[in-house]
Design an enzyme around this catalytic site. Structure first.
Site, PDB file in Angstrom:
ATOM      1  N   HIS A 156      33.037  17.050  26.833  1.00 12.80           N
ATOM      2  CA  HIS A 156      31.591  16.859  26.592  1.00 12.80           C
ATOM      3  C   HIS A 156      31.246  15.417  26.974  1.00 12.80           C
ATOM      4  O   HIS A 156      31.320  15.051  28.132  1.00 12.80           O
ATOM      5  CB  HIS A 156      31.296  17.225  25.125  1.00 12.80           C
ATOM      6  CG  HIS A 156      29.843  17.313  24.776  1.00 12.80           C
ATOM      7  ND1 HIS A 156      28.842  17.447  25.700  1.00 12.80           N
ATOM      8  CD2 HIS A 156      29.205  17.300  23.551  1.00 12.80           C
ATOM      9  CE1 HIS A 156      27.661  17.502  25.084  1.00 12.80           C
ATOM     10  NE2 HIS A 156      27.857  17.414  23.784  1.00 12.80           N
ATOM     11  N   HIS A 202      29.103  23.030  35.559  1.00 12.73           N
ATOM     12  CA  HIS A 202      28.383  22.945  34.290  1.00 12.73           C
ATOM     13  C   HIS A 202      28.256  24.349  33.713  1.00 12.73           C
ATOM     14  O   HIS A 202      28.169  25.326  34.456  1.00 12.73           O
ATOM     15  CB  HIS A 202      26.983  22.347  34.499  1.00 12.73           C
ATOM     16  CG  HIS A 202      26.303  21.984  33.220  1.00 12.73           C
ATOM     17  ND1 HIS A 202      25.582  22.893  32.476  1.00 12.73           N
ATOM     18  CD2 HIS A 202      26.254  20.812  32.531  1.00 12.73           C
ATOM     19  CE1 HIS A 202      25.127  22.287  31.392  1.00 12.73           C
ATOM     20  NE2 HIS A 202      25.514  21.030  31.404  1.00 12.73           N
ATOM     21  N   ASP A 247      27.777  13.451  35.106  1.00 10.30           N
ATOM     22  CA  ASP A 247      28.883  12.501  34.945  1.00 10.30           C
ATOM     23  C   ASP A 247      29.489  12.060  36.273  1.00 10.30           C
ATOM     24  O   ASP A 247      30.243  11.081  36.318  1.00 10.30           O
ATOM     25  CB  ASP A 247      29.991  13.125  34.087  1.00 10.30           C
ATOM     26  CG  ASP A 247      29.458  13.652  32.772  1.00 10.30           C
ATOM     27  OD1 ASP A 247      28.739  12.899  32.107  1.00 10.30           O
ATOM     28  OD2 ASP A 247      29.762  14.805  32.421  1.00 10.30           O
TER      29      ASP A 247
HETATM   30  C1  MLT Z   1      24.952  17.642  28.090  1.00  5.13           C
HETATM   31  O1  MLT Z   1      24.169  16.830  28.575  1.00  5.13           O
HETATM   32  O2  MLT Z   1      24.969  17.892  26.876  1.00  5.13           O
HETATM   33  C2  MLT Z   1      25.991  18.250  28.967  1.00  5.13           C
HETATM   34  O3  MLT Z   1      25.500  18.441  30.257  1.00  5.13           O
HETATM   35  C3  MLT Z   1      26.648  19.457  28.399  1.00  5.13           C
HETATM   36  C4  MLT Z   1      25.797  20.680  28.163  1.00  5.13           C
HETATM   37  O4  MLT Z   1      24.626  20.757  28.460  1.00  5.13           O
HETATM   38  O5  MLT Z   1      26.388  21.679  27.674  1.00  5.13           O
END
Ligand code: MLT
Length: 391
Positions: free
Chosen positions: A227, A273, A328
């Site tokens: 995460h 994702h 990321d």
């Molecule tokens: C986020 O910003 O929380 C991440 O991209 C992970 C997600 O959306 O599950």
């Protein structure tokens, strides 16, 4: 939910042990994540709000609509009035062990703030915590990194400028760093209702734990490398790509690096994702900034070539549903190029930001959902399965 959605989300056996992937469990009033359009803050695609002042974006998430100038002004005044931690909280944060990853001490700092200043009122605590996050985060980072005393906040500077002003970076700070950190902050406020940290925060709050305890759990959820900590891991990956492909980080060398990684069955960071099926628009905004300001930076070159080569190489595997870069893939590189080359703190910066969305979502679930009754305690069902040698 319409009939089509009802059929789509019928739970079958093969959906068990899949991380609840895609199953609707509630409503989110702050943002949504569309597989193709990406992140949308209260009706506004993320690229439209990415350069608004942070206070305006926080207002949008909190109220579900763009604030009038006078409303945003009043809201900003409220944030400023609550921006300063008590000396007691500061001293406790400074006394936390410096050993270990800062994402271990960051949740504790939030819990400490709640113990000493919490009001046991979700709405009041939400506003107070959001207002104090820049000060809390600056004290935590400066102390953990050994960068010295944190100057008193100057809330008049504005939400993020105040934060950057308090950071005691050994190499100094530039206007560009402030722009990059502000962009990073806005892009990470929220990502729908079902990302792990948000879900965890709301689940803990469903047991009627207060806002601070719930956010503390949420930040521990954010600390995992699948995460929030993926931003630190992705930067390490980009650095490795640069190191192994030569100073020029040519497209061919980067592609070779990726193919070698796949051949070794090693992880490729910064791609894919759970929801998105396109390049993450939060990455797109940052790629643009990196190309505009740092195109000669070798690490940026490596990240830009990874962007192309990664998608090309991953697309060759039909099992990969999303071969595109996520947020990321570039955030750490951009932070490094702008002068914040301290990857250990990237997840803390993510937390500084994500506390905003999670706190607002907790207020909705506790005080507004179901006509003000709030959502019930989270209690999903697990099917009993006797342990066998193969499980
Ligand atoms: C986020 O910003 O929380 C991440 O991209 C992970 C997600 O959306 O599950």
């Amino acid at each position: 939910m319409n009939d089509k959605e009802k059929v789509l989300f019928e739970i079958r056996e093969e959906n068990l042990e899949t991380g609840l992937r895609g199953f609707p469990v509630g409503y989110c009033t702050t943002s949504s994540v569309d597989p193709i359009k990406g992140l949308i803050y209260a009706g506004y695609p993320i690229d439209q709000v990415a350069f608004w002042p942070p206070e305006e974006v926080i207002f949008l998430l909190m109220h579900g609509k763009k604030g009038e100038e006078s409303q945003v002004k009043e809201f900003s005044e409220e944030l400023k009035a609550q921006a300063t931690l008590s000396n007691e909280v500061i001293e406790h944060i400074k006394a936390l062990p410096k050993k270990g990853h800062p994402m271990k001490s960051f949740p504790i700092a939030i819990l400490l703030l709640g113990m000493l200043e919490g009001k046991e009122d979700y709405r009041k605590d939400c506003m107070s915590l959001i207002a104090k996050m820049p000060h809390l985060t600056a004290v935590l980072i400066n102390s953990h990194a050994g960068w010295g005393e944190t100057p008193p906040p100057d809330p008049e500077l504005g939400y993020m400028q105040n934060f950057v002003n308090m950071l005691q970076l050994p190499g100094g700070k530039s206007e560009m760093l402030e722009r990059v950190l502000t962009l990073f902050n806005i892009l990470h406020y929220d990502h729908g209702g079902g990302n792990l940290s948000t879900f965890v925060g709301k689940a803990v709050a469903s047991g009627l734990e207060d806002l601070y305890g719930s956010i503390t759990s949420a930040m521990s959820a954010l600390a995992g490398p699948r995460h929030g900590k993926a931003n630190q891991e992705s930067l390490e990956f980009t650095k490795e790509a640069l190191k192994k492909s030569g100073a020029k980080a040519s497209p061919d060398a980067i592609e070779g690096f990726l193919r070698q990684k796949l051949a070794n069955k090693e992880l490729i960071y910064g791609f894919g994702h759970a929801v998105l099926r396109v390049e993450d628009p939060r990455a797109t905004v940052q790629y643009k900034m990196a190309e505009e300001f740092y195109s000669d930076n070798p690490l940026v070159k490596a990240a830009l070539n990874l962007r192309k080569a990664g998608t090309k190489v991953l697309k060759e595997n039909p099992k990969i549903t999303n071969p595109y870069p996520n947020v990321d893939a570039i955030s750490g590189t951009l932070l490094t190029a702008a002068g914040f080359g301290y990857p250990e703190y990237y997840t803390v910066l993510f937390g500084l930001s994500r506390v905003v969305g999670i706190s607002i979502q907790i207020v909705y679930e506790r005080c507004e959902a179901r006509g003000g009754k709030g959502t019930p305690i989270v209690r999903p069902k697990y099917l009993y399965k006797p342990k066998t040698a193969s499980t």
